[in-house]
Scaffold this active site. Structure first.
Site, PDB file in Angstrom:
ATOM      1  N   TYR A   1      -2.161 -22.433   8.697  1.00  0.00           N
ATOM      2  CA  TYR A   1      -1.494 -21.012   9.297  1.00  0.00           C
ATOM      3  C   TYR A   1      -0.263 -21.602  10.282  1.00  0.00           C
ATOM      4  CZ  TYR A   1      -0.103 -17.256  12.113  1.00  0.00           C
ATOM      5  OH  TYR A   1       0.465 -16.222  12.665  1.00  0.00           O
TER       6      TYR A   1
ATOM      7  N   THR B   1      -3.274  -6.198  16.428  1.00  0.00           N
ATOM      8  CA  THR B   1      -2.831  -5.344  15.202  1.00  0.00           C
ATOM      9  C   THR B   1      -4.076  -5.752  14.401  1.00  0.00           C
ATOM     10  OG1 THR B   1      -1.680  -7.353  14.137  1.00  0.00           O
ATOM     11  CG2 THR B   1      -0.400  -5.766  15.468  1.00  0.00           C
TER      12      THR B   1
ATOM     13  N   ASP C   1       4.603  -6.795  -3.770  1.00  0.00           N
ATOM     14  CA  ASP C   1       4.038  -7.999  -3.088  1.00  0.00           C
ATOM     15  C   ASP C   1       5.102  -8.793  -2.811  1.00  0.00           C
ATOM     16  OD1 ASP C   1       2.660 -10.097  -2.065  1.00  0.00           O
ATOM     17  OD2 ASP C   1       0.871  -9.692  -3.044  1.00  0.00           O
ATOM     18  N   VAL C   2       5.405  -9.385  -1.596  1.00  0.00           N
ATOM     19  CA  VAL C   2       6.415 -10.404  -1.390  1.00  0.00           C
ATOM     20  C   VAL C   2       6.341 -11.787  -2.279  1.00  0.00           C
ATOM     21  CG1 VAL C   2       7.276  -9.274   0.971  1.00  0.00           C
ATOM     22  CG2 VAL C   2       5.807 -11.292   0.808  1.00  0.00           C
TER      23      VAL C   2
ATOM     24  N   LEU D   1      -0.491 -13.345  21.180  1.00  0.00           N
ATOM     25  CA  LEU D   1      -1.446 -12.308  20.729  1.00  0.00           C
ATOM     26  C   LEU D   1      -1.174 -10.889  20.786  1.00  0.00           C
ATOM     27  CD1 LEU D   1      -4.402 -14.087  22.666  1.00  0.00           C
ATOM     28  CD2 LEU D   1      -4.315 -13.909  20.111  1.00  0.00           C
TER      29      LEU D   1
ATOM     30  N   LYS E   1       3.904 -21.242   9.784  1.00  0.00           N
ATOM     31  CA  LYS E   1       4.833 -20.441  10.874  1.00  0.00           C
ATOM     32  C   LYS E   1       5.723 -21.545  11.439  1.00  0.00           C
ATOM     33  CE  LYS E   1       3.646 -16.316  10.759  1.00  0.00           C
ATOM     34  NZ  LYS E   1       4.448 -15.290  10.343  1.00  0.00           N
TER      35      LYS E   1
ATOM     36  N   SER F   1       5.838 -16.946  15.293  1.00  0.00           N
ATOM     37  CA  SER F   1       4.548 -16.822  15.931  1.00  0.00           C
ATOM     38  C   SER F   1       4.502 -17.942  16.853  1.00  0.00           C
ATOM     39  CB  SER F   1       3.186 -16.973  14.983  1.00  0.00           C
ATOM     40  OG  SER F   1       2.075 -17.370  15.737  1.00  0.00           O
TER      41      SER F   1
ATOM     42  N   ARG G   1       0.640  -0.999  -0.029  1.00  0.00           N
ATOM     43  CA  ARG G   1       0.063   0.049   0.013  1.00  0.00           C
ATOM     44  C   ARG G   1       1.077   1.302   0.154  1.00  0.00           C
ATOM     45  NH1 ARG G   1      -3.805  -1.912   5.033  1.00  0.00           N
ATOM     46  NH2 ARG G   1      -1.700  -2.589   5.812  1.00  0.00           N
TER      47      ARG G   1
END
Length: 254
Positions: free
Chosen positions: A152, A187, A59-60, A184, A156, A139, A36
């Protein structure tokens, strides 16, 4: 002596933005990447006065674009001292049998392949100079698997394994490799995971005091300011109310 250069992916919000602001205050020149451009413009205005700033919009997940842009950095920006692989996301929270292939692709492409594409572009310069620091933002989901976390958590766990592999492979070059694995953190993470469902996202952080992006940025500040012989290789950080990926002591009145 010239300022050191830090490259931060996913710097348009959350942990990435907090890291950019914090490292700029430390005197780093900042390369910030994100999708962005307006958010990157805002970041540039918020940086410490006098900080050099190079915003890069891509964008990666785009392998060719990553190689093109990071492979052709201006000469005075090419010697990256600190790479923070922060760009990442979670999409959906479905059991494996009903999960979305698009969601799975997004998580694996950004969290794993994007990290690899960016690292591949930056690491050769570090090995040539025999110096550098790489910080991969993982994470708690890379340490534990929880219900409906399937892909997910897999992405990670991959970040955790890649970080360990990097540390081994880059050890002969004196490059520090660090994994930071938050629990946690309040964001935009949950808003993305629940695809814009504000009410559902808000419930994730209700009833306790979660971490905030600045908490992680301050850990990064500490890590990069250690002497050359010290590396905090693997860091798990949780809010006090959180004991594991799924166990959080919540007080509904908070």
């Amino acid at each position: 002596m010239e300022n050191k250069i830090a490259l931060i992916t996913g710097a348009t919000s959350g942990i990435g933005k907090a890291c950019a602001l914090t490292l700029a205050k430390m005197g780093f020149d900042i390369i910030a990447t994100g999708r962005r451009s307006d958010r990157l413009d805002e970041l540039g205005k918020e940086l410490e006065a006098g900080a050099r700033f190079l915003p890069l919009v891509f964008d990666v997940r785009d392998r060719e674009k990553v190689a093109e842009i990071l492979g052709n950095l201006p000469a005075d920006w090419s010697a990256v001292d600190v790479l923070i692989n922060n760009a990442g996301n979670a999409h959906g929270m479905d059991p494996i049998q009903t999960g979305s292939l698009d969601d799975w692709d997004a998580m694996m492409d950004i969290n794993v392949k994007g990290l690899l594409y960016v690292s591949k572009a930056i690491i050769p310069g570090m090995t040539a100079r025999k110096s550098g620091t790489i910080i991969n933002i993982g994470s708690i989901a890379g340490k534990e698997v929880y219900p409906n976390g399937n892909v997910y958590c897999g992405s990670k766990h991959a970040v955790d394994a890649i970080t360990k592999g990097m540390r081994i492979d880059l050890n002969p070059f004196g490059i520090k490799v660090i994994g930071i694995h938050p629990g946690l953190v309040e964001t935009e993470f949950s808003l993305v995971r629940f695809k814009g469902d504000d009410k559902r996202a808000e419930t994730v952080y209700q009833g306790f005091e979660p971490l905030v992006a600045q908490d992680i940025a301050e850990i990064v500040e500490f890590v990069v300011s250690r002497p050359a012989h010290v590396v905090l290789a693997d860091i798990v950080v949780l809010p006090t109310a959180q004991a594991s990926a799924t166990l959080v002591n919540k007080n509904p009145t908070k």
